[in-house]
Scaffold this motif. Structure first.
Motif, PDB file in Angstrom:
ATOM      1  N   ASP A  14       0.815  -1.221   0.000  1.00  0.00           N
ATOM      2  CA  ASP A  14       0.000   0.000   0.000  1.00  0.00           C
ATOM      3  C   ASP A  14       0.851   1.276   0.000  1.00  0.00           C
ATOM      4  OD1 ASP A  14       0.908  -0.090   2.596  1.00  0.00           O
ATOM      5  OD2 ASP A  14      -1.072   0.021   3.525  1.00  0.00           O
ATOM      6  N   GLY A  15       2.095   1.192  -0.440  1.00  0.00           N
ATOM      7  CA  GLY A  15       2.973   2.361  -0.521  1.00  0.00           C
ATOM      8  C   GLY A  15       2.437   3.472  -1.404  1.00  0.00           C
ATOM      9  N   TRP A  16       1.529   3.169  -2.299  1.00  0.00           N
ATOM     10  CA  TRP A  16       0.946   4.156  -3.206  1.00  0.00           C
ATOM     11  C   TRP A  16       0.004   5.126  -2.484  1.00  0.00           C
ATOM     12  CZ3 TRP A  16      -4.375   4.020  -3.490  1.00  0.00           C
ATOM     13  CH2 TRP A  16      -4.984   2.855  -3.030  1.00  0.00           C
ATOM     14  N   ARG A  17      -0.534   4.698  -1.349  1.00  0.00           N
ATOM     15  CA  ARG A  17      -1.572   5.485  -0.673  1.00  0.00           C
ATOM     16  C   ARG A  17      -1.087   6.864  -0.207  1.00  0.00           C
ATOM     17  NH1 ARG A  17      -6.381   3.134   0.326  1.00  0.00           N
ATOM     18  NH2 ARG A  17      -6.534   0.899   0.054  1.00  0.00           N
ATOM     19  N   ASP A  18       0.189   6.994   0.119  1.00  0.00           N
ATOM     20  CA  ASP A  18       0.720   8.264   0.628  1.00  0.00           C
ATOM     21  C   ASP A  18       0.614   9.403  -0.384  1.00  0.00           C
ATOM     22  OD1 ASP A  18       1.355   7.002   3.006  1.00  0.00           O
ATOM     23  OD2 ASP A  18       3.437   6.636   2.425  1.00  0.00           O
ATOM     24  N   THR A  19       0.650   9.086  -1.671  1.00  0.00           N
ATOM     25  CA  THR A  19       0.619  10.135  -2.694  1.00  0.00           C
ATOM     26  C   THR A  19      -0.621  10.069  -3.587  1.00  0.00           C
ATOM     27  OG1 THR A  19       2.019   8.744  -4.098  1.00  0.00           O
ATOM     28  CG2 THR A  19       3.143  10.398  -2.732  1.00  0.00           C
ATOM     29  N   ALA A  20      -1.593   9.272  -3.203  1.00  0.00           N
ATOM     30  CA  ALA A  20      -2.808   9.117  -4.010  1.00  0.00           C
ATOM     31  C   ALA A  20      -3.783  10.265  -3.793  1.00  0.00           C
ATOM     32  CB  ALA A  20      -3.488   7.796  -3.648  1.00  0.00           C
ATOM     33  N   ASP A  21      -4.599  10.520  -4.805  1.00  0.00           N
ATOM     34  CA  ASP A  21      -5.689  11.477  -4.651  1.00  0.00           C
ATOM     35  C   ASP A  21      -6.802  10.837  -3.818  1.00  0.00           C
ATOM     36  OD1 ASP A  21      -7.049   9.726  -6.346  1.00  0.00           O
ATOM     37  OD2 ASP A  21      -7.423  11.197  -7.913  1.00  0.00           O
ATOM     38  N   GLY A  22      -7.935  11.491  -3.706  1.00  0.00           N
ATOM     39  CA  GLY A  22      -9.030  11.000  -2.867  1.00  0.00           C
ATOM     40  C   GLY A  22      -9.816   9.836  -3.446  1.00  0.00           C
ATOM     41  N   GLY A  23      -9.610   9.517  -4.711  1.00  0.00           N
ATOM     42  CA  GLY A  23     -10.282   8.380  -5.330  1.00  0.00           C
ATOM     43  C   GLY A  23     -11.629   8.733  -5.928  1.00  0.00           C
ATOM     44  N   THR A  24     -12.018   7.941  -6.908  1.00  0.00           N
ATOM     45  CA  THR A  24     -13.313   8.069  -7.580  1.00  0.00           C
ATOM     46  C   THR A  24     -13.973   6.701  -7.596  1.00  0.00           C
ATOM     47  OG1 THR A  24     -12.458   9.818  -9.017  1.00  0.00           O
ATOM     48  CG2 THR A  24     -14.474   8.712  -9.741  1.00  0.00           C
ATOM     49  N   ARG A  25     -15.214   6.635  -7.179  1.00  0.00           N
ATOM     50  CA  ARG A  25     -15.960   5.376  -7.153  1.00  0.00           C
ATOM     51  C   ARG A  25     -16.531   5.096  -8.536  1.00  0.00           C
ATOM     52  NH1 ARG A  25     -17.396   0.787  -5.317  1.00  0.00           N
ATOM     53  NH2 ARG A  25     -19.552   0.334  -4.862  1.00  0.00           N
ATOM     54  N   PHE A  26     -16.234   3.921  -9.072  1.00  0.00           N
ATOM     55  CA  PHE A  26     -16.684   3.520 -10.398  1.00  0.00           C
ATOM     56  C   PHE A  26     -17.662   2.356 -10.295  1.00  0.00           C
ATOM     57  CE2 PHE A  26     -13.062   5.830 -11.642  1.00  0.00           C
ATOM     58  CZ  PHE A  26     -12.901   5.882 -13.006  1.00  0.00           C
ATOM     59  N   LEU A  27     -18.713   2.419 -11.078  1.00  0.00           N
ATOM     60  CA  LEU A  27     -19.524   1.263 -11.426  1.00  0.00           C
ATOM     61  C   LEU A  27     -19.322   1.109 -12.925  1.00  0.00           C
ATOM     62  CD1 LEU A  27     -22.841   1.879  -9.453  1.00  0.00           C
ATOM     63  CD2 LEU A  27     -20.949   0.347  -8.871  1.00  0.00           C
ATOM     64  N   TYR A  91      -7.812   5.391  -7.802  1.00  0.00           N
ATOM     65  CA  TYR A  91      -6.963   6.432  -7.229  1.00  0.00           C
ATOM     66  C   TYR A  91      -5.892   6.805  -8.253  1.00  0.00           C
ATOM     67  CZ  TYR A  91      -9.055   4.805  -2.894  1.00  0.00           C
ATOM     68  OH  TYR A  91      -9.953   4.441  -1.916  1.00  0.00           O
ATOM     69  N   GLU A  92      -5.581   8.092  -8.343  1.00  0.00           N
ATOM     70  CA  GLU A  92      -4.493   8.530  -9.211  1.00  0.00           C
ATOM     71  C   GLU A  92      -3.270   8.812  -8.355  1.00  0.00           C
ATOM     72  OE1 GLU A  92      -5.614  11.720 -11.822  1.00  0.00           O
ATOM     73  OE2 GLU A  92      -6.955  10.409 -12.967  1.00  0.00           O
ATOM     74  N   VAL A  93      -2.117   8.315  -8.837  1.00  0.00           N
ATOM     75  CA  VAL A  93      -0.852   8.461  -8.118  1.00  0.00           C
ATOM     76  C   VAL A  93       0.191   8.947  -9.122  1.00  0.00           C
ATOM     77  CG1 VAL A  93       0.913   7.279  -6.766  1.00  0.00           C
ATOM     78  CG2 VAL A  93      -1.470   6.524  -6.620  1.00  0.00           C
ATOM     79  N   LYS A  94       0.790  10.097  -8.847  1.00  0.00           N
ATOM     80  CA  LYS A  94       1.845  10.610  -9.723  1.00  0.00           C
ATOM     81  C   LYS A  94       3.177  10.004  -9.295  1.00  0.00           C
ATOM     82  CE  LYS A  94      -0.619  14.814 -10.707  1.00  0.00           C
ATOM     83  NZ  LYS A  94      -0.759  16.238 -10.511  1.00  0.00           N
ATOM     84  N   HIS A  95       3.916   9.497 -10.306  1.00  0.00           N
ATOM     85  CA  HIS A  95       5.218   8.898 -10.025  1.00  0.00           C
ATOM     86  C   HIS A  95       6.085   8.967 -11.273  1.00  0.00           C
ATOM     87  CE1 HIS A  95       8.147   6.178  -8.175  1.00  0.00           C
ATOM     88  NE2 HIS A  95       8.252   5.654  -9.379  1.00  0.00           N
ATOM     89  N   GLY A  96       7.249   9.562 -11.143  1.00  0.00           N
ATOM     90  CA  GLY A  96       8.226   9.581 -12.233  1.00  0.00           C
ATOM     91  C   GLY A  96       7.728  10.200 -13.522  1.00  0.00           C
ATOM     92  N   GLY A  97       6.892  11.227 -13.442  1.00  0.00           N
ATOM     93  CA  GLY A  97       6.395  11.900 -14.635  1.00  0.00           C
ATOM     94  C   GLY A  97       5.189  11.227 -15.282  1.00  0.00           C
ATOM     95  N   PHE A  98       4.671  10.162 -14.671  1.00  0.00           N
ATOM     96  CA  PHE A  98       3.489   9.474 -15.179  1.00  0.00           C
ATOM     97  C   PHE A  98       2.403   9.483 -14.109  1.00  0.00           C
ATOM     98  CE2 PHE A  98       6.804   7.816 -17.862  1.00  0.00           C
ATOM     99  CZ  PHE A  98       6.182   7.632 -19.089  1.00  0.00           C
ATOM    100  N   VAL A  99       1.161   9.331 -14.548  1.00  0.00           N
ATOM    101  CA  VAL A  99       0.044   9.187 -13.613  1.00  0.00           C
ATOM    102  C   VAL A  99      -0.370   7.718 -13.624  1.00  0.00           C
ATOM    103  CG1 VAL A  99      -2.330   9.830 -13.060  1.00  0.00           C
ATOM    104  CG2 VAL A  99      -0.756  11.549 -13.985  1.00  0.00           C
ATOM    105  N   TRP A 100      -0.255   7.085 -12.465  1.00  0.00           N
ATOM    106  CA  TRP A 100      -0.665   5.694 -12.293  1.00  0.00           C
ATOM    107  C   TRP A 100      -2.088   5.676 -11.773  1.00  0.00           C
ATOM    108  CZ3 TRP A 100       2.347   1.363 -13.284  1.00  0.00           C
ATOM    109  CH2 TRP A 100       3.666   1.642 -13.677  1.00  0.00           C
ATOM    110  N   VAL A 113      -6.305  -5.634  -6.392  1.00  0.00           N
ATOM    111  CA  VAL A 113      -5.786  -4.272  -6.530  1.00  0.00           C
ATOM    112  C   VAL A 113      -4.828  -4.282  -7.717  1.00  0.00           C
ATOM    113  CG1 VAL A 113      -4.594  -2.349  -5.427  1.00  0.00           C
ATOM    114  CG2 VAL A 113      -5.960  -3.926  -4.042  1.00  0.00           C
ATOM    115  N   VAL A 114      -5.121  -3.446  -8.709  1.00  0.00           N
ATOM    116  CA  VAL A 114      -4.363  -3.411  -9.955  1.00  0.00           C
ATOM    117  C   VAL A 114      -3.977  -1.969 -10.250  1.00  0.00           C
ATOM    118  CG1 VAL A 114      -4.505  -3.848 -12.444  1.00  0.00           C
ATOM    119  CG2 VAL A 114      -5.610  -5.418 -10.849  1.00  0.00           C
ATOM    120  N   ALA A 115      -2.764  -1.778 -10.787  1.00  0.00           N
ATOM    121  CA  ALA A 115      -2.312  -0.443 -11.192  1.00  0.00           C
ATOM    122  C   ALA A 115      -2.015  -0.457 -12.679  1.00  0.00           C
ATOM    123  CB  ALA A 115      -1.063  -0.049 -10.415  1.00  0.00           C
ATOM    124  N   GLU A 116      -2.384   0.627 -13.351  1.00  0.00           N
ATOM    125  CA  GLU A 116      -2.043   0.748 -14.764  1.00  0.00           C
ATOM    126  C   GLU A 116      -1.538   2.142 -15.044  1.00  0.00           C
ATOM    127  OE1 GLU A 116      -6.296   1.580 -16.907  1.00  0.00           O
ATOM    128  OE2 GLU A 116      -5.897  -0.479 -16.285  1.00  0.00           O
TER     129      GLU A 116
END
Length: 165
Positions: A14-27, A91-100, A113-116
């Motif tokens: 869960d190291g991504w959580r520190d820099t994540a935005d507030g999240g968006t709920r998807f259906l 959740y969006e996470v900025k890392h190394g010039g990309f948005v994960w 839990v999947v990241a792209e």
């Protein structure tokens, strides 16, 4: 014509959580699902809705057409879904010039839990965050299209060793 170029990974911590935005709920629901194409509906935080058509069989690149639609239309189309309605928080996470984009699934896929990361070209080489696990780019078992017709039986199905909660 729009192109979607992305790489996908399981999330190992869960190291991504520190820099994540507030999240968006998807259906998310599919109204058409075939080997080389799909049409899906997304409802985001009950405030926005999109219709997306994807065509192609490439592991990283496919044609993608996406349109905003009225929420009432999205709900009506979702009631005609093929298979499951996917529930997740993105959740969006900025890392190394990309948005994960980190998707934390609930409902039938609780525990996945999947990241792209979307790329400008297949040749882009993003810096991979330490919290990533195995790469699953091109593995059809991790596509939302596949998940819409196949509920997660257990975390072991996806080799997850971590709980996001």
């Amino acid at each position: 014509m729009a192109k979607e170029i992305e790489r996908k990974f399981l999330v190992a911590s869960d190291g991504w959580r520190d820099t994540a935005d507030g999240g968006t709920r998807f259906l998310q629901a599919y109204i058409v699902t075939m080997d080389d194409r799909s049409a899906r509906i997304r409802l985001m935080d009950e405030k926005r809705a999109k219709l997306t058509i994807k065509i192609g069989t490439g592991s990283m690149t496919r044609d993608e057409f996406e349109y905003e639609i009225p929420i009432a239309d999205a709900k009506d189309l979702m009631s005609k879904a093929v298979g499951l309605v996917i529930e997740k928080t993105r959740y969006e996470v900025k890392h190394g010039g990309f948005v994960w984009e980190v998707d934390v699934y609930s409902g039938a896929h609780e525990g996945l839990v999947v990241a792209e990361v979307e790329l400008g070209s297949e040749g882009d080489v993003p810096d991979l965050p330490a919290w990533l696990g195995a790469e699953v780019t091109g593995d059809p078992h991790y596509s939302n299209q596949y998940l819409s017709t196949n509920p997660l039986v257990s975390k072991a199905d996806h080799e997850l060793s971590y709980s996001p909660f």
